[in-house]
Design an enzyme around this catalytic site. Structure first.
Site, short mmCIF file in Angstrom:
data_model
loop_
_atom_site.label_atom_id
_atom_site.label_comp_id
_atom_site.label_asym_id
_atom_site.label_seq_id
_atom_site.Cartn_x
_atom_site.Cartn_y
_atom_site.Cartn_z
N HIS A 54 30.56 -35.47 -31.67
CA HIS A 54 29.59 -35.81 -32.81
C HIS A 54 29.96 -35.67 -34.03
O HIS A 54 30.66 -34.69 -33.98
CB HIS A 54 28.10 -36.01 -32.72
CG HIS A 54 27.77 -34.40 -32.44
ND1 HIS A 54 27.09 -33.99 -33.70
CD2 HIS A 54 26.84 -33.55 -31.53
CE1 HIS A 54 26.68 -32.87 -33.11
NE2 HIS A 54 26.40 -33.18 -31.68
N GLU A 107 24.20 -32.52 -24.83
CA GLU A 107 24.47 -30.66 -25.01
C GLU A 107 23.30 -29.98 -24.47
O GLU A 107 22.20 -30.53 -23.35
CB GLU A 107 23.74 -30.47 -26.34
CG GLU A 107 23.90 -29.12 -27.00
CD GLU A 107 24.92 -28.97 -27.06
OE1 GLU A 107 25.84 -28.48 -25.62
OE2 GLU A 107 25.89 -28.42 -28.30
#
Length: 252
Positions: free
Chosen positions: A20, A121
């Site tokens: 990202h 994550e």
């Protein structure tokens, strides 16, 4: 010669791994990990620089022709990855939204975008890695498919326990195994630094290859080859160009 020509195409998949864009937590996190314990960074969204990084990567994947080759985009269900997935791979007129902004535009003429919990994550302790509600995401990102989400609210993130690296690695293995159940051949995966790094460590057993931490909005592209029922070795270039998006062999 393209790496895929050495093997039957039905046994290969091309993965484009994308971290990202810069999140607001990445900026403050430079002061130390203790900053990431703040609820201020809950489900951290992109910073202004992160938005610019996403725009730049979109231009790169458009100019090199990659955007037209991708069959599917898989994204972690977090604001910063959802913003990145729509911003890079969505249709023209895309919008990298957060709650207080207007809704995202439809991604007509772009590949399907599917949110998958397995590629989140490392979870626990840090509020920046706790996701919001699925209904809220569906409202803000109507072009993304959230049917694979495990629950409306985040039941995976724990306030007092952080995933071990082994647990992240095991989750990465499950994710790769799940990818093989998909019929799509060329797939973009929009995820996070630690998770993507663990995927490469899982697949790569050559210490000379590039398995370092992904930079924000960095893309690395690999070919995985289904040779057997077990995970084998793989190879990645030491310096992957974002513009040329080279493909190297990875053995499953």
């Amino acid at each position: 010669m393209d790496a895929t020509t050495a093997y039957s195409l039905h046994r290969c998949k091309v993965l484009h791994l994308v971290r990202h864009g810069q999140g607001i937590h990445n900026v403050e996190g430079e002061k130390g990990n203790h900053v990431l314990l703040s609820d201020e960074f809950f489900d951290a969204h992109l910073s202004p620089l992160g938005r610019q990084q996403v725009d730049n990567l979109r231009k790169q994947v458009q100019s090199c022709g990659l955007a037209k080759k991708i069959d599917l985009v898989i994204t972690s269900p977090m604001s910063r990855t959802l913003q990145t997935a729509v911003g890079v791979f969505g249709s023209e007129g895309h919008s990298m939204t957060v709650k207080e902004e207007n809704g995202a535009k439809s991604t007509l003429n772009s590949p399907p975008i599917v949110a998958v919990e397995l590629c989140r994550e490392r979870m626990g302790l840090h509020p920046c890695d706790k996701r919001g509600s699925i209904s809220e995401y569906q409202s803000n990102f109507p072009a993304i498919d959230f049917k694979l989400a495990k629950s409306e609210d985040d039941i995976l993130w724990k306030a007092d326990t952080r995933e071990t690296m082994k647990e992240v690695t095991d989750r990465g293995k499950k994710f790769i195994e799940w990818l093989w159940t998909r019929q799509e051949k060329e797939i973009a995966v929009v995820s996070h630094g630690i998770f993507l790094q663990e995927i490469l460590h899982t697949l790569v057993n050559d210490p000379s290859m590039n398995t370092t931490r992904f930079q924000n909005c960095e893309i690395r592209s690999v070919v995985i080859v289904d040779r057997s029922s077990t995970m084998g070795s793989c190879h990645l270039p030491s310096d992957v160009s974002k513009e040329s998006v080279p493909r190297e062999e990875v053995s499953k």
